[in-house]
Design an enzyme around this catalytic site. Structure first.
Site, short mmCIF file in Angstrom:
data_model
loop_
_atom_site.label_atom_id
_atom_site.label_comp_id
_atom_site.label_asym_id
_atom_site.label_seq_id
_atom_site.Cartn_x
_atom_site.Cartn_y
_atom_site.Cartn_z
N ALA A 28 0.84 -1.20 0.00
CA ALA A 28 0.00 0.00 0.00
C ALA A 28 0.87 1.25 0.00
O ALA A 28 1.89 1.31 0.69
CB ALA A 28 -0.91 0.00 1.22
N CYS A 29 0.44 2.24 -0.80
CA CYS A 29 1.18 3.51 -0.89
C CYS A 29 0.16 4.65 -0.95
O CYS A 29 -1.05 4.41 -0.82
CB CYS A 29 2.08 3.50 -2.13
SG CYS A 29 1.20 3.73 -3.67
N PRO A 30 0.58 5.90 -1.12
CA PRO A 30 -0.41 6.99 -1.10
C PRO A 30 -1.51 6.89 -2.15
O PRO A 30 -2.68 7.08 -1.84
CB PRO A 30 0.45 8.24 -1.32
CG PRO A 30 1.78 7.87 -0.75
CD PRO A 30 1.96 6.43 -1.11
N GLY B 108 -1.46 4.38 -4.94
CA GLY B 108 -1.55 3.11 -5.66
C GLY B 108 -0.69 3.01 -6.90
O GLY B 108 -0.94 2.15 -7.76
N TYR C 269 -3.82 4.73 -0.19
CA TYR C 269 -4.51 5.23 1.00
C TYR C 269 -5.59 6.24 0.66
O TYR C 269 -6.53 6.45 1.42
CB TYR C 269 -3.51 5.82 1.99
CG TYR C 269 -2.97 4.77 2.95
CD1 TYR C 269 -3.65 4.47 4.12
CD2 TYR C 269 -1.81 4.07 2.66
CE1 TYR C 269 -3.19 3.50 4.99
CE2 TYR C 269 -1.33 3.10 3.51
CZ TYR C 269 -2.03 2.81 4.69
OH TYR C 269 -1.57 1.84 5.54
#
Lengths: 112, 99
Positions: free
Chosen positions: A62-64, A66, A94
């Protein structure tokens, strides 16, 4: 090719003890609120730290938003200690996560 | 120590040779230094800059973060065509030409 999973799927997976959530944001963002049970490996540190972990059969990155999680999932999947098919990326990151968050002290956080 | 490398897992845009990259850099309409920055800041700044450019204008982002060479072009793909120049010592220049 990395498969993407929706936040809804990730939220459902949280009941499954075998899922590993890897949060590649910076520690400050992680501390403010992260997917419950996620481990934090900042993106810039991932190449050097990838061999610190036992990668299981179900890994979600998961990252800011995607995007970088796709490359991070490729990177983990290319590591000899992981199975490429086992590593997926959370679609939308996120920004798209609408469920509960956990803070650094393990308490819930209302929102990012 | 792990041997994992971003270079092995990032899809780079077409690469520019040194001379072409230098010429384009000198004539660039805007240069953004994104050294040390990671997602999503470079994407956001590239999108913002694109709004102020006209067709044919060139925006250059300098970065030391390989995944940006894939993510930034992807983020502005509807607005710009991308090419990349590799310095050979871990720095990259992403050239974005406004459509």
């Amino acid at each position: 090719m990395v498969d993407e999973v929706t936040p809804e799927d990730v939220n459902r997976k949280l009941d499954d003890d075998d899922v590993q959530i890897v949060d590649i944001r910076q520690p400050e963002a992680f501390a403010q609120g992260h997917i419950p049970g996620a481990i934090n490996i900042p993106m810039t540190e991932l190449p050097a730290r990838i061999d610190e972990y036992d990668w299981g059969d179900d890994v979600v990155v998961a990252c800011p938003i995607g995007q970088s999680s796709i490359q991070a999932a490729r990177l983990i999947g290319s590591f000899e200690g992981a199975e490429a098919d086992a590593v997926t990326s959370m679609q939308g990151g996120y920004e798209a996560w609408e469920y509960d968050l956990e803070t650094a002290d393990g308490e819930g956080a209302a929102e990012l | 120590m792990s041997n994992a490398s971003w270079d092995d897992v990032v899809d780079l845009p077409d690469e520019l040779d040194d001379d072409t990259a230098e010429q384009l850099y000198e004539g660039a309409d805007e240069v953004q230094d994104m050294t040390g920055e990671v997602c999503p800041y470079p994407q956001v700044e590239a999108k913002k800059a694109m709004q102020g450019l006209e067709a044919g204008d060139v925006l250059v982002q300098e970065t030391d973060h390989v995944p940006s060479t894939e993510n930034v072009p992807k983020a502005v793909s509807e607005l710009a065509d991308a090419k990349v120049w590799k310095s050979g010592d871990g720095r990259y220049r992403i050239f974005l030409s406004r459509k």
